[in-house]
Write a protein that holds these residues in place. Structure first.
Motif, PDB file in Angstrom:
ATOM      1  N   PHE A  29      35.515  35.944  42.501  1.00 26.64           N
ATOM      2  CA  PHE A  29      36.085  35.711  41.022  1.00 26.64           C
ATOM      3  C   PHE A  29      36.757  36.812  40.635  1.00 26.64           C
ATOM      4  CE2 PHE A  29      31.817  37.756  41.128  1.00 26.64           C
ATOM      5  CZ  PHE A  29      31.679  38.749  39.951  1.00 26.64           C
ATOM      6  N   LEU A  30      37.545  36.799  39.513  1.00 27.71           N
ATOM      7  CA  LEU A  30      38.310  37.762  38.984  1.00 27.71           C
ATOM      8  C   LEU A  30      37.581  38.644  37.952  1.00 27.71           C
ATOM      9  CD1 LEU A  30      41.610  35.945  38.050  1.00 27.71           C
ATOM     10  CD2 LEU A  30      41.203  37.443  39.844  1.00 27.71           C
ATOM     11  N   LYS A  31      37.409  39.882  38.300  1.00 27.16           N
ATOM     12  CA  LYS A  31      36.741  40.578  37.275  1.00 27.16           C
ATOM     13  C   LYS A  31      37.948  42.149  36.974  1.00 27.16           C
ATOM     14  CE  LYS A  31      32.644  43.541  36.565  1.00 27.16           C
ATOM     15  NZ  LYS A  31      31.576  43.879  37.170  1.00 27.16           N
ATOM     16  N   ASN A  32      38.346  42.216  35.595  1.00 27.11           N
ATOM     17  CA  ASN A  32      39.269  43.345  35.464  1.00 27.11           C
ATOM     18  C   ASN A  32      40.623  42.974  36.425  1.00 27.11           C
ATOM     19  OD1 ASN A  32      37.405  44.386  33.694  1.00 27.11           O
ATOM     20  ND2 ASN A  32      36.580  45.567  35.036  1.00 27.11           N
ATOM     21  N   ASN A  33      41.041  41.549  36.461  1.00 25.12           N
ATOM     22  CA  ASN A  33      42.232  41.510  37.209  1.00 25.12           C
ATOM     23  C   ASN A  33      42.059  41.924  38.669  1.00 25.12           C
ATOM     24  OD1 ASN A  33      43.544  40.417  35.095  1.00 25.12           O
ATOM     25  ND2 ASN A  33      44.214  42.464  34.433  1.00 25.12           N
ATOM     26  N   HIS A  34      40.799  42.073  39.353  1.00 24.47           N
ATOM     27  CA  HIS A  34      40.706  42.360  40.615  1.00 24.47           C
ATOM     28  C   HIS A  34      39.810  41.121  41.340  1.00 24.47           C
ATOM     29  CE1 HIS A  34      41.788  46.277  39.453  1.00 24.47           C
ATOM     30  NE2 HIS A  34      42.064  46.363  40.514  1.00 24.47           N
ATOM     31  N   MET A  36      36.579  39.945  43.174  1.00 26.81           N
ATOM     32  CA  MET A  36      35.260  40.228  43.768  1.00 26.81           C
ATOM     33  C   MET A  36      34.424  39.319  44.771  1.00 26.81           C
ATOM     34  SD  MET A  36      35.175  43.151  41.960  1.00 26.81           S
ATOM     35  CE  MET A  36      33.343  43.764  41.967  1.00 26.81           C
ATOM     36  N   ARG A  37      34.155  39.748  45.642  1.00 30.25           N
ATOM     37  CA  ARG A  37      33.401  38.534  46.632  1.00 30.25           C
ATOM     38  C   ARG A  37      32.228  38.926  46.622  1.00 30.25           C
ATOM     39  NH1 ARG A  37      35.619  35.405  50.391  1.00 30.25           N
ATOM     40  NH2 ARG A  37      37.581  36.149  50.387  1.00 30.25           N
ATOM     41  N   TYR A  38      31.363  38.071  46.492  1.00 27.08           N
ATOM     42  CA  TYR A  38      29.781  38.230  46.476  1.00 27.08           C
ATOM     43  C   TYR A  38      29.441  36.993  47.593  1.00 27.08           C
ATOM     44  CZ  TYR A  38      29.379  41.373  42.692  1.00 27.08           C
ATOM     45  OH  TYR A  38      29.508  42.420  41.849  1.00 27.08           O
ATOM     46  N   LYS A  39      28.756  37.353  48.771  1.00 31.69           N
ATOM     47  CA  LYS A  39      28.200  36.663  49.541  1.00 31.69           C
ATOM     48  C   LYS A  39      26.724  36.315  49.571  1.00 31.69           C
ATOM     49  CE  LYS A  39      31.550  37.058  53.324  1.00 31.69           C
ATOM     50  NZ  LYS A  39      31.898  37.200  54.718  1.00 31.69           N
ATOM     51  N   TYR A  40      26.242  35.375  49.724  1.00 31.05           N
ATOM     52  CA  TYR A  40      24.827  35.126  49.718  1.00 31.05           C
ATOM     53  C   TYR A  40      24.007  35.292  48.378  1.00 31.05           C
ATOM     54  CZ  TYR A  40      25.858  35.348  54.921  1.00 31.05           C
ATOM     55  OH  TYR A  40      26.351  35.271  56.094  1.00 31.05           O
ATOM     56  N   VAL A  41      24.949  34.482  47.688  1.00 29.23           N
ATOM     57  CA  VAL A  41      24.509  34.402  46.068  1.00 29.23           C
ATOM     58  C   VAL A  41      23.862  33.503  45.861  1.00 29.23           C
ATOM     59  CG1 VAL A  41      25.264  34.749  43.814  1.00 29.23           C
ATOM     60  CG2 VAL A  41      26.234  35.961  45.405  1.00 29.23           C
ATOM     61  N   VAL A  42      22.473  33.342  45.088  1.00 27.95           N
ATOM     62  CA  VAL A  42      21.764  32.356  44.803  1.00 27.95           C
ATOM     63  C   VAL A  42      22.130  31.959  43.175  1.00 27.95           C
ATOM     64  CG1 VAL A  42      19.509  31.172  44.593  1.00 27.95           C
ATOM     65  CG2 VAL A  42      20.106  32.701  46.539  1.00 27.95           C
ATOM     66  N   ASP A  69      36.721  31.928  35.646  1.00 21.21           N
ATOM     67  CA  ASP A  69      37.121  33.129  36.485  1.00 21.21           C
ATOM     68  C   ASP A  69      36.668  33.093  37.915  1.00 21.21           C
ATOM     69  OD1 ASP A  69      37.986  34.734  34.139  1.00 21.21           O
ATOM     70  OD2 ASP A  69      35.974  35.534  33.925  1.00 21.21           O
ATOM     71  N   ILE A  70      36.052  31.776  38.280  1.00 19.99           N
ATOM     72  CA  ILE A  70      36.040  31.812  39.725  1.00 19.99           C
ATOM     73  C   ILE A  70      37.169  31.428  40.454  1.00 19.99           C
ATOM     74  CG2 ILE A  70      34.671  30.459  41.382  1.00 19.99           C
ATOM     75  CD1 ILE A  70      32.208  30.149  39.310  1.00 19.99           C
TER      76      ILE A  70
END
Length: 77
Positions: A29-34, A36-42, A69-70
């Motif tokens: 997802f986008l955060k402050n125009n960057h 961000m990758r999160y793996k193994y999120v529930v 934002d995703i």
């Protein structure tokens, strides 16, 4: 606008399915125009009215993101 709505719908379906089955997901997802990758999120909670997803990582951190934002969302099997 149509493609954005399609993406939001697709991501909502993936999140809802993962939530129902208690599966893990990988989400970008986008955060402050960057990106961000999160793996193994529930997924914990989806608020369709506010268009917010509350996610919890396995390290117990909880954070909220806007569905719009995703960038990418996939179930991890």
């Amino acid at each position: 606008m149509y493609n954005l709505m399609d993406d939001i719908l697709e991501h909502s379906i993936v999140l809802a399915d993962a939530l129902k089955r208690n599966w893990s997901i990988e989400i970008v997802f986008l955060k402050n125009n960057h990106h961000m990758r999160y793996k193994y999120v529930v997924p914990v909670f989806i608020d369709y009215e506010k268009q917010i997803v509350q996610l919890q990582r396995f390290d117990e951190r909880i954070f909220d993101i806007n569905i719009e934002d995703i960038v990418f969302c996939e179930v991890m099997i």
